[in-house]
Design a protein around this motif. Structure first.
Motif, PDB file in Angstrom:
ATOM      1  N   ILE A  49       1.045  -1.001  -0.039  1.00  0.00           N
ATOM      2  CA  ILE A  49      -0.175   0.068   0.041  1.00  0.00           C
ATOM      3  C   ILE A  49       0.824   1.291   0.141  1.00  0.00           C
ATOM      4  N   TYR A  60       3.064   6.387  -1.857  1.00  0.00           N
ATOM      5  CA  TYR A  60       2.038   5.490  -2.014  1.00  0.00           C
ATOM      6  C   TYR A  60       2.003   4.494  -3.285  1.00  0.00           C
ATOM      7  N   LEU A  64      -3.521   2.945  -5.488  1.00  0.00           N
ATOM      8  CA  LEU A  64      -4.247   3.239  -4.368  1.00  0.00           C
ATOM      9  C   LEU A  64      -4.092   4.323  -3.749  1.00  0.00           C
ATOM     10  N   THR A  68      -5.456   6.723  -0.471  1.00  0.00           N
ATOM     11  CA  THR A  68      -4.818   6.537   0.891  1.00  0.00           C
ATOM     12  C   THR A  68      -4.171   7.772   1.183  1.00  0.00           C
ATOM     13  N   LEU A  81      -2.720   4.447   8.735  1.00  0.00           N
ATOM     14  CA  LEU A  81      -3.463   4.108   7.333  1.00  0.00           C
ATOM     15  C   LEU A  81      -4.827   4.484   7.444  1.00  0.00           C
ATOM     16  N   LEU A  83      -8.066   4.520   4.380  1.00  0.00           N
ATOM     17  CA  LEU A  83      -8.121   4.215   3.121  1.00  0.00           C
ATOM     18  C   LEU A  83      -9.646   4.658   2.740  1.00  0.00           C
ATOM     19  N   ASP A  90     -11.588  -4.002  -0.849  1.00  0.00           N
ATOM     20  CA  ASP A  90     -10.568  -3.715   0.080  1.00  0.00           C
ATOM     21  C   ASP A  90     -10.604  -4.661   1.218  1.00  0.00           C
ATOM     22  N   TYR A  94      -4.631  -6.816   6.621  1.00  0.00           N
ATOM     23  CA  TYR A  94      -3.715  -5.561   6.675  1.00  0.00           C
ATOM     24  C   TYR A  94      -2.760  -5.907   7.771  1.00  0.00           C
TER      25      TYR A  94
END
Length: 125
Positions: A49, A60, A64, A68, A81, A83, A90, A94
């Motif tokens: 990511i 990044y 994304l 992001t 993070l 998002l 998604d 993670y």
């Protein structure tokens, strides 16, 4: 060194997914370390990511980037993070991870010296 992801396990579509990585045993501002967010969706390969560096520089993934953002809180030795506009695509585990390598993109697993245990995030209404 330990990394620990935290955040909600369930996020509704169109909302923003926010996760925090809390680091112990090392400072996120120590020179020449890069703190990544990586995810793995069911049945898919790991996806990088992006990372935030020891100095606060951020890179990044192009795919994304539009959704992001990263932040860091050196006083609490955390980075996060965010998002936005999530969809079921998604849904993933993670991870946060540390690397001494400034290369952009996903490294071989051996390129990261420490990983968090991962957190399952499901995007569903």
């Amino acid at each position: 060194v330990q990394l620990q992801e935290s955040g909600p396990g369930l996020v509704k579509p169109s909302q923003t997914l926010s996760l925090t990585c809390t680091v112990s045993g090392a400072s996120i501002t120590t020179n020449d370390y890069y703190w990544s967010w990586i995810r793995q969706a069911p049945g898919k390969d790991m996806e990088w990511i992006g990372y935030i560096s020891y100095s606060g520089s951020i890179y990044y993934s192009p795919s994304l980037k539009r959704r992001t953002s990263f932040r860091r809180d050196p006083s609490n030795n955390q980075f996060s993070l965010h998002l936005s506009s999530v969809t079921p695509e998604d849904t993933a585990v993670y991870y946060c991870a540390r690397s001494p390598d400034a290369a952009i993109g996903l490294l071989p697993r051996s390129g990261y010296d420490y990983w968090g245990q991962g957190i399952q995030v499901t995007v569903s209404s």
